[in-house]
Design an enzyme around this catalytic site. Structure first.
Site, PDB file in Angstrom:
ATOM      1  N   THR A  58     128.849  29.460 157.284  1.00 40.70           N
ATOM      2  CA  THR A  58     129.271  30.421 156.258  1.00 40.70           C
ATOM      3  C   THR A  58     130.780  30.527 156.169  1.00 40.70           C
ATOM      4  O   THR A  58     131.327  30.799 155.097  1.00 40.70           O
ATOM      5  CB  THR A  58     128.658  31.803 156.589  1.00 40.70           C
ATOM      6  N   THR A  68     126.773  30.765 162.061  1.00 36.42           N
ATOM      7  CA  THR A  68     126.390  31.758 163.071  1.00 36.42           C
ATOM      8  C   THR A  68     124.944  31.591 163.561  1.00 36.42           C
ATOM      9  O   THR A  68     124.619  32.030 164.655  1.00 36.42           O
ATOM     10  CB  THR A  68     126.549  33.192 162.522  1.00 36.42           C
ATOM     11  N   ASP A  69     124.100  30.954 162.747  1.00 33.76           N
ATOM     12  CA  ASP A  69     122.666  30.977 163.067  1.00 33.76           C
ATOM     13  C   ASP A  69     122.319  30.295 164.386  1.00 33.76           C
ATOM     14  O   ASP A  69     121.448  30.763 165.119  1.00 33.76           O
ATOM     15  CB  ASP A  69     121.852  30.351 161.925  1.00 33.76           C
TER      16      ASP A  69
HETATM   17  N1  ASP Z   1     123.226  30.045 157.702  1.00 32.11           N
HETATM   18  C1  ASP Z   1     124.641  30.105 158.063  1.00 32.11           C
HETATM   19  C2  ASP Z   1     124.892  29.077 159.146  1.00 32.11           C
HETATM   20  O1  ASP Z   1     124.456  29.270 160.238  1.00 32.11           O
HETATM   21  C3  ASP Z   1     124.938  31.466 158.539  1.00 32.11           C
HETATM   22  C4  ASP Z   1     126.343  31.706 158.977  1.00 32.11           C
HETATM   23  O2  ASP Z   1     127.129  30.826 159.244  1.00 32.11           O
HETATM   24  O3  ASP Z   1     126.670  32.917 159.110  1.00 32.11           O
HETATM   25  O4  ASP Z   1     125.520  28.078 158.879  1.00 32.11           O
END
Ligand code: ASP
Length: 314
Positions: free
Chosen positions: A22, A101-102
């Site tokens: 993200t 983040t995932d």
């Molecule tokens: N779906 C995204 C990822 O993990 C979520 C994020 O980065 O916050 O790339």
């Protein structure tokens, strides 16, 4: 605008490895913090977006450009190779990795176990895309750069929302809030405040496993099976038939499994398949004393225990 050389006076370099997420995501509207596409902005542009001019002491490398839900063994292999390469350079003070983040906690634990580095390897991320009205990525990246430049810093670290976590302990705890991570019972390692770290406890330590075997392209299948109401052994048998080499049981309570799931896992273990029990509860560690013949992963979360088993089997 201040030059980065003024912010980071060390003559040593910081290498920024981009993997997507993200933090490099784009949405159609500035007010949209969820309907975006991750992994669109190049790591060079992310670095150019922190409040300073580009500086030759920062090096960037795009390792991947993905939503981290799609993080793969291939990308981990490449990432580990590049981290090993840059850690071997005497002119590198630290490494920053931009990540989604995932699955960030899985990559952080993987890098912690492989390298347990004596220099900082700092993962950072964002909960809002780069196009957001109040994007969190630039501040997180700037904090991560400050942390990576600290001569005393070491270990795999995660820098997010002004908090610093040890890569061995961090986990995502919220799907939306900017402070989406914590360190379980351990608590954060410290807080970033205007470029300085207020450290609460010691830097992470550990015995590095090293990169031996990571060059293989046939990483074993290790699967997580969860105990829950009505859990039985069918999933274990089905996965075994499809080539699973290791199981992590995400257990209820203090490492408990339904009798039927436990029997299936014991049969798998007796047949030479590696099995670890980890806790599915949000906090704490499994306490020894259970009568189970399946080994305990202690304080590891199920996804950390999976990385542990994977590295053992490689
Ligand atoms: N779906 C995204 C990822 O993990 C979520 C994020 O980065 O916050 O790339």
């Amino acid at each position: 605008m201040q030059r980065l050389s003024a912010l980071f006076p060390s003559m040593k370099r910081i290498v920024i490895l981009g993997t997507g997420g993200t933090i490099s995501g784009l949405a159609g509207q500035a007010g949209d913090n969820v309907g975006y596409e991750a992994g669109r902005v190049a790591v060079d542009d992310l670095v150019a977006g922190v409040p300073a001019q580009p500086d030759s002491r920062l090096e960037t490398e795009q390792i991947a450009q993905i939503d981290s839900r799609d993080m793969s063994f291939d990308i981990w292999r490449r990432l580990a190779q590049r981290v090993a390469h840059h850690l071997a350079r005497a002119d590198v003070a630290g490494i920053v990795i931009t990540h989604g983040t995932d699955t960030l906690e899985e990559t952080a634990y993987f890098l912690h176990r492989v390298f347990a580095p004596s220099r900082p390897v700092v993962l950072t991320a964002a909960m809002r895309p780069a196009t957001s009205l109040a994007a969190d990525g630039p501040q997180n990246l700037l904090d991560a750069l400050h942390l990576a430049a600290m001569p005393e810093a070491r270990g795999v670290l995660v820098c997010m929302a002004g908090q610093v976590h040890a890569g061995a302990e961090v986990r995502k705890i919220h799907p939306y809030r900017l402070d989406a991570f914590d360190s379980g019972d351990a608590g954060p390692l410290g807080y970033m405040e205007e470029g300085a770290l207020r450290r609460l406890r010691d830097w992470p330590a550990g015995t590095p496993r090293g990169v031996a075997g990571l060059e293989r392209t046939d990483w074993p299948c290790v699967d997580i099976v969860m105990n829950h109401v009505g859990a039985d052994g069918r999933i274990v048998d089905a996965l075994l038939a499809s080539g699973t080499r290791g199981f992590v049981a995400a257990c209820t309570g203090n490492g408990t499994l339904s009798s039927s799931l436990e029997s299936a896992l014991l049969r798998a273990q007796e047949a030479g398949i590696a099995v670890l029990r980890a806790g599915r509860v949000a906090r704490g560690s499994l306490i020894d004393g259970s009568a189970s013949r399946l080994p305990s992963a202690g304080a590891l979360t199920p996804v950390q225990a999976r990385v542990e088993l994977l590295l053992r089997l490689l």
